[in-house]
Write an enzyme that holds these catalytic residues in place. Structure first.
Site, PDB file in Angstrom:
ATOM      1  N   PRO A   2      43.290  21.893  65.449  1.00 42.84           N
ATOM      2  CA  PRO A   2      43.072  20.485  65.748  1.00 42.84           C
ATOM      3  C   PRO A   2      43.697  19.537  64.760  1.00 42.84           C
ATOM      4  O   PRO A   2      43.484  19.636  63.565  1.00 42.84           O
ATOM      5  CB  PRO A   2      41.554  20.364  65.666  1.00 42.84           C
ATOM      6  N   GLU A   3      44.439  18.594  65.274  1.00 42.61           N
ATOM      7  CA  GLU A   3      44.803  17.412  64.515  1.00 42.61           C
ATOM      8  C   GLU A   3      43.922  16.288  65.048  1.00 42.61           C
ATOM      9  O   GLU A   3      42.995  16.536  65.815  1.00 42.61           O
ATOM     10  CB  GLU A   3      46.300  17.124  64.661  1.00 42.61           C
TER      11      GLU A   3
END
Length: 270
Positions: A2-3
DNA sequence: ACACGATCCTGACTGC
DNA sequence: TGCAGTCAGGATCGTG
């Protein structure tokens, strides 16, 4: 995994299911994360009501009556709200049981994530040193220009540093620099104000587009509801080394910068 | 202060 | 089939 967009998609997907729910139980199956999960997490949480789920950078803060549960998904984490008796997968490390027979389930194969209880995370070094949110008005070209003066570091690493701005990881750094026509290897301190103004606007656009499309699904990232994110279809640089540039048709090249895979177009990016 | 490499961990994939 | 090597969306720590 995840960004910022994937964390925000997660937050939006589960926040309404969590608000006003009461915590009725906690089960830590494996507390060996980046930092150990509080040993007495059940005693700390049970009985409290959930007020809100907030995002700061790639961190999530679950606000309860008496404090906040800090969550980070690391490289491979995910967080879902499920019916309480949903079968377990491997690496389902923490379950937080809610009223109405639901469970908030933290899953993280690589265990780089965090689940930590505290009363004032914003004062903790983990959060206190973070740079601005990309959607905040103080994140702009002038800010990047000022902050980068004198720095020899490649601009890609500068952009991924969460003291510069939060939430921009390897995928979105590659994409933003590609769309801005900036060579990721260029020293951050030798980029003009005008180009930083374009870069700042582009970062915001790329992140907003990614959120709107449900994030980027690679390997196992899915929405809290199990759907895939479709921004992967919009990636113009990341994962496309050796393929042709969508702008000029030349071959995209790959280099390693600060240990991370970096894809750019030698013709379009300077 | 700055910039970089090593490191934490598991799983997927490649090549022999 | 198996095994070794490489790589992966993050962040911190130690180093020169």
């Amino acid at each position: 995994m995840p960004e910022l967009p994937e964390v925000e998609v997660t937050r939006m997907g589960i926040a309404s299911h969590l608000k006003d729910r009461r915590i009725v139980g906690v089960l830590v199956r494996d507390g060996r994360l980046r930092r150990p999960v509080n040993e007495d997490l059940a005693e700390l949480l049970v009985g409290q009501r959930i007020q809100a789920l907030e995002r700061r950078g790639k961190y999530l803060l679950l606000h309860l009556d008496q404090g906040q549960l800090l969550l980070h998904l690391g490289m491979s984490g995910s967080l879902r709200v499920l019916p309480r008796h949903t079968p377990l997968r491997t690496h389902d490390h923490v379950d937080i049981y809610l009223d109405h027979d639901q469970v908030l389930r933290f899953h993280d194969p690589r265990r780089f994530g965090l689940v930590l209880w505290g009363s004032n995370w914003f004062a903790d070094p983990l959060l206190a040193k973070l740079g601005p949110e990309p959607f905040d008005s103080c994140f702009n070209g002038a800010y990047l220009f000022r902050r980068s003066r004198g720095r020899q570091q490649p601009v890609k690493g500068f952009l991924m540093d969460n003291q510069t701005v939060v939430g921009v990881g390897n995928i979105y750094a590659n994409e933003s620099l590609f769309r801005s026509g900036i060579d990721p290897r260029r020293a951050a301190g030798r980029i003009s104000l005008a180009r930083y103004e374009l870069l700042a606007r582009t970062v915001v656009t790329v992140l907003q587009e990614a959120i709107a499309q449900g994030g980027t699904t690679l390997r196992d990232f899915t929405h809290p509801d199990g759907e895939s994110g479709y921004f992967r279809l919009s990636l113009l640089a990341y994962g496309r080394a050796g393929q042709s540039c969508q702008y000029c048709g030349n071959c995209l090249r790959e280099v390693r910068l600060a240990g991370r895979s970096t894809v750019y177009c030698p013709h379009c990016q300077h």
